[in-house]
Design a protein around this motif. Structure first.
Motif, PDB file in Angstrom:
ATOM      1  N   ASN A   3     -51.602  -1.525  37.294  1.00 37.90           N
ATOM      2  CA  ASN A   3     -50.891  -1.598  36.013  1.00 37.90           C
ATOM      3  C   ASN A   3     -51.805  -1.078  34.904  1.00 37.90           C
ATOM      4  N   ILE A   4     -51.306  -0.107  34.176  1.00 44.82           N
ATOM      5  CA  ILE A   4     -52.075   0.448  33.062  1.00 44.82           C
ATOM      6  C   ILE A   4     -51.325   0.121  31.771  1.00 44.82           C
ATOM      7  N   ALA A   5     -51.978  -0.616  30.884  1.00 41.69           N
ATOM      8  CA  ALA A   5     -51.337  -1.048  29.642  1.00 41.69           C
ATOM      9  C   ALA A   5     -51.786  -0.174  28.482  1.00 41.69           C
ATOM     10  N   LEU A   6     -50.819   0.427  27.801  1.00 42.82           N
ATOM     11  CA  LEU A   6     -51.129   1.241  26.617  1.00 42.82           C
ATOM     12  C   LEU A   6     -50.420   0.618  25.424  1.00 42.82           C
ATOM     13  N   ASP A   7     -51.184   0.034  24.526  1.00 41.92           N
ATOM     14  CA  ASP A   7     -50.586  -0.558  23.328  1.00 41.92           C
ATOM     15  C   ASP A   7     -51.026   0.205  22.103  1.00 41.92           C
ATOM     16  N   GLY A   8     -50.244   0.037  21.035  1.00 42.13           N
ATOM     17  CA  GLY A   8     -50.629   0.682  19.785  1.00 42.13           C
ATOM     18  C   GLY A   8     -49.434   0.825  18.871  1.00 42.13           C
ATOM     19  N   PRO A   9     -49.698   1.245  17.629  1.00 41.52           N
ATOM     20  CA  PRO A   9     -48.614   1.370  16.654  1.00 41.52           C
ATOM     21  C   PRO A   9     -47.718   2.592  16.908  1.00 41.52           C
ATOM     22  N   ALA A  10     -46.615   2.640  16.166  1.00 39.02           N
ATOM     23  CA  ALA A  10     -45.652   3.736  16.302  1.00 39.02           C
ATOM     24  C   ALA A  10     -46.305   5.081  16.024  1.00 39.02           C
ATOM     25  N   GLY A  11     -46.023   6.052  16.880  1.00 35.73           N
ATOM     26  CA  GLY A  11     -46.499   7.417  16.645  1.00 35.73           C
ATOM     27  C   GLY A  11     -47.954   7.662  17.014  1.00 35.73           C
ATOM     28  N   SER A  12     -48.570   6.717  17.707  1.00 37.56           N
ATOM     29  CA  SER A  12     -49.992   6.893  18.055  1.00 37.56           C
ATOM     30  C   SER A  12     -50.162   7.877  19.211  1.00 37.56           C
ATOM     31  N   GLY A  13     -49.043   8.234  19.839  1.00 38.58           N
ATOM     32  CA  GLY A  13     -49.091   9.191  20.942  1.00 38.58           C
ATOM     33  C   GLY A  13     -49.079   8.502  22.290  1.00 38.58           C
ATOM     34  N   LYS A  14     -48.931   7.181  22.275  1.00 37.53           N
ATOM     35  CA  LYS A  14     -49.039   6.462  23.555  1.00 37.53           C
ATOM     36  C   LYS A  14     -47.938   6.799  24.553  1.00 37.53           C
ATOM     37  N   SER A  15     -46.719   7.071  24.068  1.00 37.74           N
ATOM     38  CA  SER A  15     -45.659   7.354  25.042  1.00 37.74           C
ATOM     39  C   SER A  15     -45.854   8.745  25.674  1.00 37.74           C
ATOM     40  N   THR A  16     -46.303   9.705  24.881  1.00 36.32           N
ATOM     41  CA  THR A  16     -46.567  11.049  25.438  1.00 36.32           C
ATOM     42  C   THR A  16     -47.645  10.944  26.502  1.00 36.32           C
ATOM     43  N   VAL A  17     -48.719  10.228  26.161  1.00 40.49           N
ATOM     44  CA  VAL A  17     -49.841  10.063  27.077  1.00 40.49           C
ATOM     45  C   VAL A  17     -49.407   9.270  28.327  1.00 40.49           C
ATOM     46  N   ALA A 151     -47.111   9.793  11.213  1.00 36.84           N
ATOM     47  CA  ALA A 151     -45.843  10.179  10.571  1.00 36.84           C
ATOM     48  C   ALA A 151     -45.579  11.671  10.806  1.00 36.84           C
ATOM     49  N   GLU A 152     -46.640  12.473  10.746  1.00 39.53           N
ATOM     50  CA  GLU A 152     -46.487  13.919  10.978  1.00 39.53           C
ATOM     51  C   GLU A 152     -45.975  14.198  12.395  1.00 39.53           C
ATOM     52  N   ARG A 153     -46.514  13.453  13.337  1.00 43.07           N
ATOM     53  CA  ARG A 153     -46.075  13.646  14.740  1.00 43.07           C
ATOM     54  C   ARG A 153     -44.608  13.279  14.894  1.00 43.07           C
ATOM     55  N   ARG A 154     -44.207  12.130  14.343  1.00 42.12           N
ATOM     56  CA  ARG A 154     -42.807  11.706  14.438  1.00 42.12           C
ATOM     57  C   ARG A 154     -41.881  12.708  13.759  1.00 42.12           C
ATOM     58  N   TYR A 155     -42.349  13.207  12.606  1.00 41.01           N
ATOM     59  CA  TYR A 155     -41.566  14.159  11.825  1.00 41.01           C
ATOM     60  C   TYR A 155     -41.253  15.393  12.669  1.00 41.01           C
ATOM     61  N   LYS A 156     -42.311  15.916  13.288  1.00 38.75           N
ATOM     62  CA  LYS A 156     -42.166  17.121  14.121  1.00 38.75           C
ATOM     63  C   LYS A 156     -41.180  16.865  15.268  1.00 38.75           C
ATOM     64  N   GLU A 157     -41.361  15.698  15.892  1.00 34.12           N
ATOM     65  CA  GLU A 157     -40.528  15.309  17.031  1.00 34.12           C
ATOM     66  C   GLU A 157     -39.047  15.271  16.631  1.00 34.12           C
ATOM     67  N   LEU A 158     -38.762  14.618  15.494  1.00 30.66           N
ATOM     68  CA  LEU A 158     -37.377  14.456  15.051  1.00 30.66           C
ATOM     69  C   LEU A 158     -36.775  15.791  14.617  1.00 30.66           C
TER      70      LEU A 158
END
Ligand code: DC
Length: 218
Positions: A3-17, A151-158
């Motif tokens: 099990n690998i746990a990746l926590d962090g705030p929104a837009g930190s890139g954790k889901s991509t990683v 925020a920049e990453r989320r912006y690009k994504e959306l």
């Protein structure tokens, strides 16, 4: 189980990683935020105020959130319906942050998450995976980045997805969501004491993936 746990705030890139790591290791990726988003959507569709604890408690008695996998990608089902696209709408983000503060919601989702983690090797991303859901996970990372970069990453994504958004509003929402997620009473967003901190502000996705994989494969 691995099990690998990746926590962090929104837009930190954790889901991509998390997605890339899961693919490379050929294990499952569980997006736990999607589950809270589905609960938020349920409230929204039922006309329930996400801040009204009693009403949320009532609605949670009959909510059916499930995740399935199609061609390696997670499909989130709400009451049997695929809501994977609907839950990504920006308005659902704030609702998910509010609804996830309720203990009744967390208990139900954490139970589902633990069942998945117990039955298969997986990478999980969220806010409380290393601290609460799987305190004994062998690998824990806390992935963060400057709020403007996020925020920049989320912006690009959306924008790429064809969803028009205002950058300043998005940035404010990210800051507000960080605050909500870190200051709630139940399982706040926190770096587990044994989690490794990775600041992705000036790292590429590949660099983050490499850091984690090197560590796991060691
Ligand atoms: O990761 P995300 O942006 O899709 O998550 C949406 C919201 O769900 C987030 O603002 C807080 C909540 N969440 C949580 O409380 N615990 C988790 N493990 C994952 C998400």
């Amino acid at each position: 189980m691995l099990n690998i746990a990746l926590d962090g705030p929104a837009g930190s890139g954790k889901s991509t990683v998390a997605k890339i790591i899961a693919q490379k290791l050929n294990i499952l990726y569980l997006d736990t935020g999607a589950m809270y988003r589905a609960c938020a959507l349920k409230c929204y569709l039922s006309g329930v105020d996400v801040k009204d604890e009693k009403a949320v408690e009532e609605i949670m008695k009959n909510v059916d959130v499930r995740v399935e996998y199609k061609n390696g990608a997670q499909i989130t089902l709400l009451d049997g319906k695929d809501v994977s696209t609907d839950i990504r709408k920006p308005e659902v983000s704030m609702l998910a942050s509010a609804v996830s503060a309720h203990a009744v919601v967390r208990e139900k989702m954490v139970e589902l998450q633990r069942a998945v983690a117990k039955s298969m090797d997986c990478v999980l991303d969220g806010r409380d995976i290393g601290s609460v859901v799987l305190p004994n996970a062998k690998f824990k990372y806390f992935i963060t980045a400057d709020s403007k970069v996020r925020a920049e990453r989320r912006y690009k994504e959306l924008i790429e997805r064809g969803t028009p958004v205002d950058f300043e509003k998005l940035h404010e929402e990210i800051i507000q969501r960080d605050y909500n997620d870190s200051h709630r009473k139940n399982s706040p967003l926190v770096q587990a004491t044994d989690a490794k901190l990775i600041d992705t502000s000036s790292l590429s996705v590949d660099e983050v993936v490499e850091t984690i994989l090197n560590d796991v494969e060691k």
